[in-house]
Motif scaffolding. Structure first.
Motif, mmCIF file in Angstrom:
data_model
loop_
_atom_site.group_PDB
_atom_site.id
_atom_site.type_symbol
_atom_site.label_atom_id
_atom_site.label_comp_id
_atom_site.label_asym_id
_atom_site.label_seq_id
_atom_site.Cartn_x
_atom_site.Cartn_y
_atom_site.Cartn_z
ATOM 1 N N SER A 125 3.687 -0.793 5.343
ATOM 2 C CA SER A 125 3.709 -1.954 6.239
ATOM 3 C C SER A 125 2.587 -2.937 5.902
ATOM 4 N N ARG A 126 1.660 -2.509 5.056
ATOM 5 C CA ARG A 126 0.538 -3.364 4.643
ATOM 6 C C ARG A 126 0.824 -3.940 3.256
ATOM 7 N N ASP A 172 0.853 -1.180 0.000
ATOM 8 C CA ASP A 172 0.000 0.000 0.000
ATOM 9 C C ASP A 172 0.891 1.232 0.000
ATOM 10 N N THR A 213 -0.366 -5.960 0.110
ATOM 11 C CA THR A 213 -1.659 -6.269 -0.514
ATOM 12 C C THR A 213 -1.605 -7.511 -1.396
#
Length: 734
Positions: A78-79, A73, A81
């Motif tokens: 840190s995300r 993202d 996808t």
């Protein structure tokens, strides 16, 4: 004094000034990892980060690593996808090992990531020293390779650590890398459409660092073509020296080049190269190895600028330089400069000499334009053989491309810069500033700019807990974010941390083009977040003049009183150490005792980095000590109190304790006297009531009872018998 002596003195003075400017170009602020607020992507399975691709349209950051591609993202990396693995086959890995490579490198390192459209990304990997490229399909939270991988010699490096460059333009893939397993055949290649490549020369085209397309056909009155520019380092052929001299080059090819018809078939007919100069001539500092390049694109391509990082081949290897090049100087070097070519002299010895003869028409190496079309040459394959022959034999330009201002935009000692991106920012004064973000080989990020020839580093940020080279650096101007890649992690951070400046003086002295002081909010704020009404804002990027922070009528030199002081008790005769850190790396510390400045020559004190020492402290040293951070900007000094101590001698505390003890003793004595008086009154009252008898009266009563017993024996006998009966009853009961 002769004229030569005067000139020598002036040169030495200039050298000292330049050396001083280099030495003093230190970051104003240092922000350590523990206090730096960043987003980080570290995940099991992610190693050897080898490529980054920022996609602002789909809010994704693509990360290439060893055997894996991750989609993150863009707003919060840190995300993760999506993720896709791409492994080299076991057979390919075994073959790689048999050919002498180690097991770790005989895997698939993703080195090339290029966006084709919102749903497809072009991906290339080393594939255990057998490069492959494929298309990756993006579908919201999923992505997968098409599975139609093609052999990609010349598109992707064989070696994971080899430097390379590539761009994807209008369905064609341009690459600059090695074309063989050993890495000994450098090549600049166009594939997928009208394949064309460079001639192979063993001494050419080493260490590619960047490739960019410039749309020079836009609004061109001459009907010019777009250009592809390539940046690299190679061994110089034009200089004769006892050792091999490395030089930085810029090469140019035309987007519409189709190669020649008879000569230079499937070879570039427009390939020319020139030397990139980056030096401080008066100091004999020549930065001849290019490390990275960034193209600062503007609305008009003529206003665009190339920024490059350079290092030295000899001398101080810990010094880096940043040089900027205008499109005008680059175009002039290729369109008007003289050519160099090889000439055989003295028993097959080859020297590269300037060509003094007549240059064929149309100009060799030039793109097809209106002039060439008027002569009947509509494509490169139409060009006459004499033009192609000349272009093949004279690929090197005689003149060099000199930087803007004829000197580096930034010089930094004790730092080895590895990556650079540049953002153009408009300040409160409506002036534009090119802010450089520079990654170092020990994991720091420097923010710097050059203003009217003055070098200034706003801050340095420690990106990783342990020293780790910055391998990749990407900028999203739309998001106002930077994305930094090291081998084991990717870091996301904003272009500026205005909130770190707590005082108006600190905010203005930082000279950060992104930040301004809001008088209404009493805070340092991001300028781009503010409304059109800027009357309430203060900023001074050009001079760092913080006078606007001061009240009207107050002379330069302000004391921002701290709201509290630290109480410090000391024992007479001991040494006292008080700590203090200046507000910035450019500030110095001034100490005051009860309002009077402490001088360095005062033997009672020792001023050192980090504080002050007071020797053999006496009662005369009790009082208030103020530590002031003093920073100079354009001949003005600004003072900020950063620490205040109140010193008390230990004996004073003992006296206070003694007085307190005396008070406690007095209260205790009064209480005891009260209790004694109360006891006396109780005794008298009980005596008056007859509850207590005097001792002599008790003796008189006893004697009377005795006499009565003697006078009446019967009564005595009865009493004795009563006593015996009582004793007998007690015995029976027991």
């Amino acid at each position: 004094m002769g004229a030569s002596a005067v000139v020598l003195c002036l040169v030495l003075q200039l050298m000292q000034e330049v050396k001083a400017s280099v030495g003093n170009c230190i970051p104003r602020k240092t922000v350590k990892y523990q206090t730096l607020n960043v987003e980080m992507f570290v995940k099991e399975g992610l190693s050897n980060v080898s490529a980054l691709l920022v996609d602002e349209e789909t809010d994704r950051l693509f990360v290439g690593g060893r055997d894996v591609i991750s989609a993150l993202d863009l707003n919060n990396i840190s995300r993760e996808t999506a993720r896709e693995h791409w492994f080299a086959t076991q057979e390919r890995q075994l073959e790689c090992i048999r050919r002498g490579k180690d097991k770790i490198r005989c895997q698939n390192y993703i080195l090339v990531l290029h966006k084709i459209n919102d749903s497809h990304v072009y991906v290339c990997g080393t594939n255990a020293y057998h490069p492959l490229c494929d298309h990756m399909v993006i579908q919201r939270t999923k992505m997968h390779l098409q599975g139609r991988a093609e052999e990609s010699r010349g598109k992707c490096p064989f070696e994971p650590t080899l430097k390379y460059a590539s761009v994807f333009v209008d369905g064609a893939f341009y690459s600059a890398t090695s074309n063989n397993f050993l890495g000994t055949e450098p090549i600049i290649l166009r594939s997928m459409q009208n394949p064309v490549r460079t001639e192979f020369k063993t001494s050419w085209l080493k260490c590619f660092v960047g490739m960019e397309i410039v749309p020079e056909s836009e609004f061109s009155p001459d009907g010019d073509d777009d250009k592809i520019y390539v940046f690299f380092t190679e061994t110089a052929v034009e200089f004769e020296f006892y050792d091999k001299i490395l030089v930085s080059r810029i090469a140019r090819i035309c987007k519409g080049d189709l190669g020649g018809k008879r000569l230079l078939q499937r070879r570039w007919t427009s390939f020319l190269k020139a030397r990139l100069s980056c030096s401080v001539p008066e100091l004999n500092f020549h930065f001849n190895i290019i490390q990275d390049i960034f193209f600062l694109r503007r609305r008009k391509w003529q206003d665009s600028i190339f920024y490059g990082i350079f290092s030295q081949q000899w001398g101080r290897l810990d010094t880096s330089a940043v040089c900027a090049y205008s499109m005008a100087s680059i175009r002039e070097a290729f369109s008007k400069g003289s050519y160099r070519g090889p000439i055989t002299v003295e028993h097959s010895h080859v020297r590269w000499m300037v060509f003094r003869g007549e240059v064929p028409v149309p100009r060799p190496g030039a793109c097809i334009d209106n002039f060439a079309r008027n002569l009947g040459y509509n494509t490169s394959s139409d060009l006459p053989d004499k033009v192609l022959q000349f272009a093949r034999d004279h690929p090197l330009m005689d003149g060099s491309v000199n930087p803007i201002g004829e000197r580096p935009a930034l010089l930094k000692r004790s730092s080895n810069y590895t990556r650079i991106v540049v953002d153009r920012v408009t300040g409160l004064d409506k002036q534009t500033y090119d802010v450089m973000f520079l990654g170092t080989d020990d994991g720091y990020l420097h923010k710097a700019f050059n203003c009217d020839g003055e070098m200034f580093i706003v801050e340095e940020l420690q990106l990783f807990l342990s020293p780790e080279p910055v391998q990749f650096l990407q900028l999203s101007a739309k998001k106002g974010m930077l994305y930094v890649g090291a081998l084991s992690a990717v870091v996301q951070l904003p272009v500026s941390g205005c909130q770190r400046y707590k005082h108006c003086l600190d905010c203005i002295l930082a000279r950060d083009p992104y930040c301004a002081w809001s008088q209404a909010a009493q805070a340092c704020v991001l300028l781009s977040d503010q409304s059109a009404d800027t009357k309430n804002l203060i900023q001074n990027v050009k001079y760092g003049d913080a006078s606007s922070c001061l009240s009207v009528g107050i002379e330069i030199g302000i004391l921002l009183n701290v709201e509290f002081h630290v109480k410090y008790l000391f024992t007479l005769g001991n040494n006292v150490h008080l700590k203090c850190v200046p507000l910035s790396n450019l500030a110095r510390v001034v100490w005051k005792f009860n309002g009077s400045r402490i001088r360095d020559e005062d033997s009672k004190y020792l001023l050192y980095d980090g504080g002050i020492a007071i020797f053999n402290a006496t009662a005369a040293e009790t009082g208030f000590y103020d530590c002031l951070s003093v920073e100079k900007s354009k001949a003005k000094e600004f003072f900020i109190t950063v620490a205040r101590y109140a010193l008390y001698a230990q004996q004073n505390a003992t006296k206070q304790k003694s007085v307190g003890s005396q008070k406690e003793n007095l209260v205790l004595k009064l209480l005891c006297a009260g209790f004694a008086l109360l006891f006396f009154f109780l005794f008298i009252w009980n005596f008056y009531k007859g509850h207590i008898s005097l001792p002599w009266r008790i003796r008189e009563t006893s004697s009377k009872d005795t006499n009565a017993d003697l006078e009446n024996p019967e009564l005595t006998t009865e009493r004795s018998e009563a006593v015996r009966e009582s004793s007998a009853v007690q015995a029976d009961m027991s």
